[in-house]
Motif scaffolding. Structure first.
Motif, PDB file in Angstrom:
ATOM      1  N   VAL A 216      57.567  35.206  37.217  1.00  0.00           N
ATOM      2  CA  VAL A 216      56.367  35.122  37.830  1.00  0.00           C
ATOM      3  C   VAL A 216      55.952  33.876  37.064  1.00  0.00           C
ATOM      4  O   VAL A 216      55.997  34.040  36.088  1.00  0.00           O
ATOM      5  CB  VAL A 216      56.003  36.333  37.266  1.00  0.00           C
ATOM      6  N   ALA A 217      54.817  33.667  37.545  1.00  0.00           N
ATOM      7  CA  ALA A 217      54.817  32.077  36.857  1.00  0.00           C
ATOM      8  C   ALA A 217      53.605  32.797  36.266  1.00  0.00           C
ATOM      9  O   ALA A 217      52.954  33.459  36.473  1.00  0.00           O
ATOM     10  CB  ALA A 217      54.708  31.458  38.301  1.00  0.00           C
ATOM     11  N   PRO A 218      52.922  31.371  35.281  1.00  0.00           N
ATOM     12  CA  PRO A 218      51.304  31.652  34.750  1.00  0.00           C
ATOM     13  C   PRO A 218      51.007  31.938  35.799  1.00  0.00           C
ATOM     14  O   PRO A 218      50.787  31.766  37.110  1.00  0.00           O
ATOM     15  CB  PRO A 218      51.025  30.018  34.123  1.00  0.00           C
ATOM     16  N   PRO A 219      49.495  32.486  36.028  1.00  0.00           N
ATOM     17  CA  PRO A 219      48.503  33.083  36.692  1.00  0.00           C
ATOM     18  C   PRO A 219      48.093  32.067  37.272  1.00  0.00           C
ATOM     19  O   PRO A 219      47.521  31.604  36.134  1.00  0.00           O
ATOM     20  CB  PRO A 219      48.175  34.848  36.395  1.00  0.00           C
ATOM     21  N   ILE A 220      47.183  31.983  38.343  1.00  0.00           N
ATOM     22  CA  ILE A 220      45.664  31.280  38.694  1.00  0.00           C
ATOM     23  C   ILE A 220      44.596  31.981  38.588  1.00  0.00           C
ATOM     24  O   ILE A 220      44.597  32.806  39.604  1.00  0.00           O
ATOM     25  CB  ILE A 220      46.357  30.569  39.943  1.00  0.00           C
ATOM     26  N   THR A 221      43.397  31.916  37.753  1.00  0.00           N
ATOM     27  CA  THR A 221      42.608  31.861  38.092  1.00  0.00           C
ATOM     28  C   THR A 221      41.559  32.302  39.246  1.00  0.00           C
ATOM     29  O   THR A 221      41.659  30.846  39.709  1.00  0.00           O
ATOM     30  CB  THR A 221      41.603  31.944  36.430  1.00  0.00           C
ATOM     31  N   TYR A 222      40.906  32.978  39.937  1.00  0.00           N
ATOM     32  CA  TYR A 222      40.126  33.071  40.280  1.00  0.00           C
ATOM     33  C   TYR A 222      38.991  32.019  40.348  1.00  0.00           C
ATOM     34  O   TYR A 222      38.102  33.296  39.257  1.00  0.00           O
ATOM     35  CB  TYR A 222      39.708  34.356  40.530  1.00  0.00           C
ATOM     36  N   ARG A 223      38.074  30.938  40.598  1.00  0.00           N
ATOM     37  CA  ARG A 223      37.326  30.228  39.844  1.00  0.00           C
ATOM     38  C   ARG A 223      36.685  29.792  41.570  1.00  0.00           C
ATOM     39  O   ARG A 223      37.226  29.358  42.038  1.00  0.00           O
ATOM     40  CB  ARG A 223      37.568  28.751  39.651  1.00  0.00           C
ATOM     41  N   ALA A 224      35.739  29.869  41.203  1.00  0.00           N
ATOM     42  CA  ALA A 224      34.619  29.552  42.496  1.00  0.00           C
ATOM     43  C   ALA A 224      34.821  27.876  43.121  1.00  0.00           C
ATOM     44  O   ALA A 224      34.843  27.314  43.586  1.00  0.00           O
ATOM     45  CB  ALA A 224      33.072  29.860  42.527  1.00  0.00           C
ATOM     46  N   ALA A 225      35.336  27.024  41.758  1.00  0.00           N
ATOM     47  CA  ALA A 225      35.449  25.514  42.000  1.00  0.00           C
ATOM     48  C   ALA A 225      36.853  25.528  42.905  1.00  0.00           C
ATOM     49  O   ALA A 225      36.828  24.312  43.377  1.00  0.00           O
ATOM     50  CB  ALA A 225      36.002  25.090  40.554  1.00  0.00           C
ATOM     51  N   VAL A 226      37.496  25.965  43.096  1.00  0.00           N
ATOM     52  CA  VAL A 226      38.807  25.982  43.555  1.00  0.00           C
ATOM     53  C   VAL A 226      38.363  26.311  44.893  1.00  0.00           C
ATOM     54  O   VAL A 226      38.947  25.112  45.905  1.00  0.00           O
ATOM     55  CB  VAL A 226      39.937  26.864  43.009  1.00  0.00           C
ATOM     56  N   ALA A 227      37.967  26.731  45.200  1.00  0.00           N
ATOM     57  CA  ALA A 227      37.359  27.362  46.778  1.00  0.00           C
ATOM     58  C   ALA A 227      36.359  25.940  47.299  1.00  0.00           C
ATOM     59  O   ALA A 227      36.904  25.624  48.553  1.00  0.00           O
ATOM     60  CB  ALA A 227      36.498  28.610  46.995  1.00  0.00           C
ATOM     61  N   ASP A 228      35.771  25.428  46.356  1.00  0.00           N
ATOM     62  CA  ASP A 228      34.774  24.440  46.255  1.00  0.00           C
ATOM     63  C   ASP A 228      35.411  22.997  46.915  1.00  0.00           C
ATOM     64  O   ASP A 228      35.380  22.172  47.574  1.00  0.00           O
ATOM     65  CB  ASP A 228      34.243  24.439  45.377  1.00  0.00           C
ATOM     66  N   SER A 229      36.580  22.614  46.234  1.00  0.00           N
ATOM     67  CA  SER A 229      37.371  21.928  46.306  1.00  0.00           C
ATOM     68  C   SER A 229      37.856  21.990  47.693  1.00  0.00           C
ATOM     69  O   SER A 229      37.397  20.173  47.924  1.00  0.00           O
ATOM     70  CB  SER A 229      38.479  21.107  44.765  1.00  0.00           C
ATOM     71  N   LEU A 230      38.545  22.520  47.986  1.00  0.00           N
ATOM     72  CA  LEU A 230      39.257  22.855  48.979  1.00  0.00           C
ATOM     73  C   LEU A 230      38.692  22.550  50.141  1.00  0.00           C
ATOM     74  O   LEU A 230      38.327  21.954  51.388  1.00  0.00           O
ATOM     75  CB  LEU A 230      39.380  24.320  49.127  1.00  0.00           C
ATOM     76  N   ALA A 231      36.597  22.598  49.868  1.00  0.00           N
ATOM     77  CA  ALA A 231      35.642  22.780  50.839  1.00  0.00           C
ATOM     78  C   ALA A 231      35.044  21.069  51.060  1.00  0.00           C
ATOM     79  O   ALA A 231      35.293  20.701  52.371  1.00  0.00           O
ATOM     80  CB  ALA A 231      34.606  23.355  50.747  1.00  0.00           C
TER      81      ALA A 231
END
Length: 214
Positions: free
Chosen positions: A169-184
Motif C-alpha cells: 500500500v502506497a502513502p495516501p493521497i489526501t482529498y483536496r479541492a486544489a487537486v481538482a482545481d489544478s486539473l480543471a
C-alpha cells in the motif's frame, strides 16, 4: 524499453486520472521522459492536456476490442519514453486486460468507501487471476489510497483497511479541492503544495517497486 505503469480500477471516481497526471508530472520534474497514454474512452487525461500546460505528452490510445490487442500492446512497448503511464478504462474490457498484460506495475487507486474498496479488491483479484492464467510473475501491484478524507474514521483507517488486500500500500493521497482545481486548468498540482509532497511520496513508492533509483 521503459517501465510501464498502469492505473487500473474497476470502479470509477477513485482518482485514477488524477493520479496518472500527477505521477507523470512528478517523474518529469525528476528529469525522466514520460508518455501518458489515455486508454479510457472517457478521455479525461487527453482532455486535461488540451490546454498544453502539461510538461509531457498525452496520447489517446484506445482499444475497442480484443482483436487489436497485439498491435495495441506493441505500440505501448515500442514507446521510447523512460516511463509509460497508462490511464486504463474502468470497465473490464479489452484495454483493461491489455494494460495488465503489458504493465510492469499496476497501481490500484482506491478511496475509503465500501464500494471503492470492493472495486480495489476486485481489481487485485483480476490481476492475480491474470498472473495464474499466464504463468507470469507480473505485473506487480501497488494499492494507492486516493481521495482520502482524513477527517472521517474511514479515511483515517484507509491504509490499514486496504492493507487487508495483502498487497503493498502506497502513502495516501489526501482529498483536496486544489487537486481538482489544478486539473480543471489543465495542470498538475503546484510544486509547492501539500498535494505535490504526497504525489512525490507516491512516486518514491512506485520507483521502489520498480527497482528504479528515485
Amino acid at each position: 524499453m521503459g517501465k510501464i505503469i498502469g492505473l487500473v480500477q474497476s470502479k470509477g471516481g477513485v482518482g485514477k486520472t488524477t493520479t496518472a497526471v500527477n505521477l507523470a508530472a512528478e517523474l518529469v520534474r525528476r528529469g525522466h521522459t514520460v508518455a501518458l497514454l489515455d486508454a479510457d474512452p472517457a478521455g479525461h487525461a487527453a482532455a486535461i492536456a488540451e490546454d498544453g500546460r502539461l510538461a509531457f505528452s498525452v496520447t489517446s490510445h484506445l482499444l475497442e476490442d480484443g482483436n487489436g490487442a497485439a498491435a495495441w500492446a506493441k505500440t505501448v512497448r515500442g514507446n521510447t519514453a523512460e516511463f509509460v503511464v497508462i490511464d486504463a478504462p474502468g470497465s473490464m474490457g479489452a484495454a483493461y486486460g491489455a494494460t495488465l498484460a503489458v504493465a510492469d506495475l499496476v497501481c490500484v487507486p482506491s478511496g475509503s468507501t465500501v464500494l471503492d474498496i470492493r472495486g480495489a479488491a476486485e481489481t487485485v483479484r483480476v490481476i492475480r487471476q491474470h498472473r495464474r492464467e499466464t504463468k507470469a510473475v507480473g505485473p506487480d501491484i501497488l494499492v494507492v489510497p486516493s481521495r482520502i478524507d482524513k477527517r472521517t474514521s474511514a479515511g483515517r483507517d484507509a491504509v490499514a483497511t486496504l492493507a487487508a488486500l495483502t498487497e503493498p500500500v502506497a502513502p495516501p493521497i489526501t482529498y483536496r479541492a486544489a487537486v481538482a482545481d489544478s486539473l480543471a486548468t489543465g495542470e498538475a498540482v503546484p510544486t509547492d503544495s501539500p498535494s505535490a509532497v504526497e504525489f512525490a511520496a507516491l512516486t518514491d513508492a512506485i520507483l521502489t517497486r520498480l527497482g528504479v533509483m528515485a
